[in-house]
Enzyme design. Structure first.
Site, PDB file in Angstrom:
ATOM      1  N   PRO A 125     -24.536 -11.327   1.147  1.00  0.00           N
ATOM      2  CA  PRO A 125     -24.560  -9.986   0.558  1.00  0.00           C
ATOM      3  C   PRO A 125     -23.698  -8.931   1.253  1.00  0.00           C
ATOM      4  O   PRO A 125     -24.203  -7.962   1.825  1.00  0.00           O
ATOM      5  CB  PRO A 125     -26.045  -9.619   0.631  1.00  0.00           C
ATOM      6  CG  PRO A 125     -26.527 -10.326   1.856  1.00  0.00           C
ATOM      7  CD  PRO A 125     -25.758 -11.624   1.892  1.00  0.00           C
ATOM      8  N   CYS A 126     -22.396  -9.069   1.144  1.00  0.00           N
ATOM      9  CA  CYS A 126     -21.500  -8.066   1.719  1.00  0.00           C
ATOM     10  C   CYS A 126     -21.639  -6.725   1.000  1.00  0.00           C
ATOM     11  O   CYS A 126     -21.268  -5.685   1.557  1.00  0.00           O
ATOM     12  CB  CYS A 126     -20.056  -8.554   1.734  1.00  0.00           C
ATOM     13  SG  CYS A 126     -19.418  -9.067   0.136  1.00  0.00           S
TER      14      CYS A 126
END
Length: 165
Positions: A125-126
Site C-alpha cells: 500500500p504505497c
C-alpha cells in the site's frame, strides 16, 4: 513464465501478473511507471483468488490481503516495500516515517522513489504514504486514485467503529 490478466476496478483497469498464483505485478493501466510486458502470456485462472480479494477490498469487505507476493527490487526498495506492508488499513505514514522505519533517516525522497517503483500497487500500500504535513504527494497512479483509495479505507474504518460498547 509470466502470465497476466486485467480486471476492472473503481479506479480503472488493473493488470495483474505473476508466475503460478504468485503475484509479481499489480499495476494501473496508465500509471507513470509501467513494467515491460514483453513476453507476458494470458493467465490460466491462477489469479482468481487475487481478483476475488481485490473485489472484496474495493467493496469495503477486506482490509488485509492474503496473496503470495514476489517483490523484485533493490535491497532498499525491498525494505521500503516490506515497511509499507506494516501500515494498517485506514492509516497513513509519512515518507520520513518510513525512512526512519527502514533505518535510513533523512531518506524520505529515496522512499518516494522506491514507492514509485512498487510493482504491486494497492496490496503493497504505497498509497498510504503521505507528506510530513499530511498532504498527498506523488502516486504513480495519480493523486485522484490515491485519494480515492485513502477515502475508501477511511470510510470503512469510520463505519466499522461503534460509538458505544
Amino acid at each position: 513464465m509470466i502470465h497476466c490478466r486485467s480486471m476492472d476496478s473503481p479506479i480503472g483497469p488493473l493488470i495483474l501478473a505473476g508466475h503460478g498464483s504468485v503475484l509479481t505485478n499489480l499495476q494501473m493501466v496508465d500509471q507513470t511507471y509501467e513494467p515491460s510486458r514483453v513476453g507476458w502470456l494470458p493467465e490460466n485462472g491462477a489469479f482468481a483468488e487475487a481478483v476475488s480479494q481485490l473485489d472484496a477490498y474495493f467493496a469495503g469487505e477486506l482490509t488485509e490481503f492474503a496473496i503470495e507476493l514476489d517483490l523484485c527490487g533493490t535491497e532498499f526498495q525491498q525494505r521500503v516495500w516490506q515497511a509499507l506492508l506494516t501500515i494498517p488499513y485506514g492509516e497513513t505514514r509519512s515518507y520520513g516515517e518510513i525512512a526512519e522505519q527502514v533505518g535510513a533517516p533523512g531518506a524520505a525522497r529515496a522512499v518516494g522513489l522506491a514507492n514509485s517503483r512498487n510493482p504491486i500497487a494497492i496490496i503493497v500500500p504505497c498509497h498510504r504514504v503521505i507528506g510530513a504535513s499530511g498532504q498527498l504527494i506523488g502516486y504513480g497512479g495519480g493523486l485522484n486514485r490515491k485519494l480515492t483509495l485513502l477515502e475508501l479505507e477511511k470510510h470503512q474504518v469510520l463505519t466499522s467503529l461503534t460509538l458505544f460498547d
